[in-house]
Motif scaffolding. Structure first.
Motif, short mmCIF file in Angstrom:
data_model
loop_
_atom_site.label_atom_id
_atom_site.label_comp_id
_atom_site.label_asym_id
_atom_site.label_seq_id
_atom_site.Cartn_x
_atom_site.Cartn_y
_atom_site.Cartn_z
N LEU A 54 83.04 44.04 28.86
CA LEU A 54 82.70 42.87 28.32
C LEU A 54 83.77 41.90 27.88
O LEU A 54 83.45 40.67 27.82
CB LEU A 54 81.76 43.59 26.77
CG LEU A 54 80.64 44.35 27.06
CD1 LEU A 54 80.35 44.80 25.69
CD2 LEU A 54 79.56 43.68 27.67
N ASP A 55 84.89 42.35 27.48
CA ASP A 55 85.87 41.56 27.40
C ASP A 55 86.55 40.67 28.52
O ASP A 55 86.57 39.52 28.60
CB ASP A 55 87.16 42.10 26.90
CG ASP A 55 87.19 42.95 25.76
OD1 ASP A 55 86.34 42.46 24.77
OD2 ASP A 55 87.85 43.78 25.20
N GLU A 56 86.27 41.21 29.64
CA GLU A 56 86.59 40.41 30.84
C GLU A 56 85.54 39.50 31.29
O GLU A 56 85.74 38.49 31.64
CB GLU A 56 86.68 41.51 32.19
CG GLU A 56 87.89 42.47 32.21
CD GLU A 56 88.01 43.59 33.19
OE1 GLU A 56 86.86 43.52 34.20
OE2 GLU A 56 88.71 44.31 33.09
N PHE A 57 84.52 39.84 30.99
CA PHE A 57 83.12 38.88 31.56
C PHE A 57 83.30 37.74 30.30
O PHE A 57 82.90 36.71 30.53
CB PHE A 57 81.82 39.55 31.34
CG PHE A 57 80.86 38.75 31.63
CD1 PHE A 57 80.76 38.37 33.18
CD2 PHE A 57 79.68 38.04 30.94
CE1 PHE A 57 79.56 37.47 33.53
CE2 PHE A 57 78.87 37.17 31.40
CZ PHE A 57 78.66 36.93 33.00
N THR A 58 83.68 38.09 29.18
CA THR A 58 84.02 37.10 27.93
C THR A 58 84.86 36.10 28.36
O THR A 58 84.88 34.83 28.29
CB THR A 58 84.09 37.87 26.64
OG1 THR A 58 83.18 38.38 26.22
CG2 THR A 58 84.53 36.54 25.57
N GLU A 59 86.02 36.56 28.85
CA GLU A 59 87.16 35.64 29.33
C GLU A 59 86.73 34.86 30.81
O GLU A 59 87.15 33.72 30.71
CB GLU A 59 88.34 36.67 29.67
CG GLU A 59 89.55 35.86 30.21
CD GLU A 59 90.16 34.84 29.32
OE1 GLU A 59 90.49 33.80 29.80
OE2 GLU A 59 89.96 34.76 28.10
N TYR A 60 85.97 35.57 31.62
CA TYR A 60 85.46 34.83 32.60
C TYR A 60 84.50 33.68 32.13
O TYR A 60 84.58 32.47 32.58
CB TYR A 60 84.66 35.90 33.65
CG TYR A 60 83.80 35.02 34.56
CD1 TYR A 60 84.37 34.50 35.61
CD2 TYR A 60 82.25 35.17 34.81
CE1 TYR A 60 83.96 34.05 36.68
CE2 TYR A 60 81.61 34.82 35.77
CZ TYR A 60 82.47 34.00 36.98
OH TYR A 60 81.87 33.46 37.81
N MET A 61 83.80 33.79 31.19
CA MET A 61 82.81 32.74 30.40
C MET A 61 83.99 31.36 29.88
O MET A 61 83.43 30.40 30.01
CB MET A 61 81.60 33.18 29.70
CG MET A 61 80.78 33.93 30.29
SD MET A 61 79.46 34.30 29.31
CE MET A 61 80.05 35.46 28.05
N ARG A 62 84.72 32.15 29.08
CA ARG A 62 85.84 31.12 28.15
C ARG A 62 86.56 30.33 29.20
O ARG A 62 87.12 29.36 28.65
CB ARG A 62 86.39 31.94 27.16
CG ARG A 62 85.70 32.42 26.12
CD ARG A 62 86.56 33.06 24.89
NE ARG A 62 85.96 33.14 23.78
CZ ARG A 62 85.99 34.21 23.11
NH1 ARG A 62 87.09 35.34 23.39
NH2 ARG A 62 85.09 34.48 22.14
N SER A 63 87.05 30.80 29.97
CA SER A 63 88.06 30.37 30.98
C SER A 63 87.42 29.20 31.78
O SER A 63 88.08 28.19 32.27
CB SER A 63 88.56 31.22 31.85
OG SER A 63 87.66 31.76 33.09
N GLY A 64 86.27 29.06 31.76
CA GLY A 64 85.49 28.00 32.62
C GLY A 64 85.33 28.50 34.13
O GLY A 64 84.75 27.60 34.95
N GLU A 65 85.44 29.58 34.38
CA GLU A 65 85.62 30.41 35.69
C GLU A 65 84.18 30.22 36.15
O GLU A 65 83.63 29.97 37.13
CB GLU A 65 86.30 31.60 36.02
CG GLU A 65 87.81 31.14 36.20
CD GLU A 65 88.13 30.55 37.38
OE1 GLU A 65 87.85 30.75 38.58
OE2 GLU A 65 88.84 29.55 37.30
#
Length: 73
Positions: free
Chosen positions: A7-18
């Motif tokens: 979930l943290d990785e997917f959150t970062e994926y969304m936050r990063s703009g990727e």
């Protein structure tokens, strides 16, 4: 089962703009896939809220509510 790290990785994926970049650059199949992921995630959030409420209050939510017909302040 998902882990907090997933979930943290997917959150970062969304936050990063990727995710937005992948959506913009992706083919139609990829865009539908990302939209499906986001839709499922939103549905899971609703369900998680419902389940967390049940778990936290263990069915005693009614005890916090005034009896029917009784006015609240």
């Amino acid at each position: 089962m998902l882990t907090p790290q997933d979930l943290d990785e997917f959150t970062e994926y969304m936050r990063s703009g990727e995710l937005e970049k992948d959506f913009k650059d992706g083919c139609e199949h990829d865009r539908f896939y990302l939209l499906e992921l986001l839709e499922k995630l939103m549905d899971m959030g609703d369900l998680a809220n419902e389940v967390a409420t049940k778990v936290i209050f263990k069915g005693k939510l009614d005890a916090l509510m005034p009896p029917k017909g009784e006015k609240t302040r």
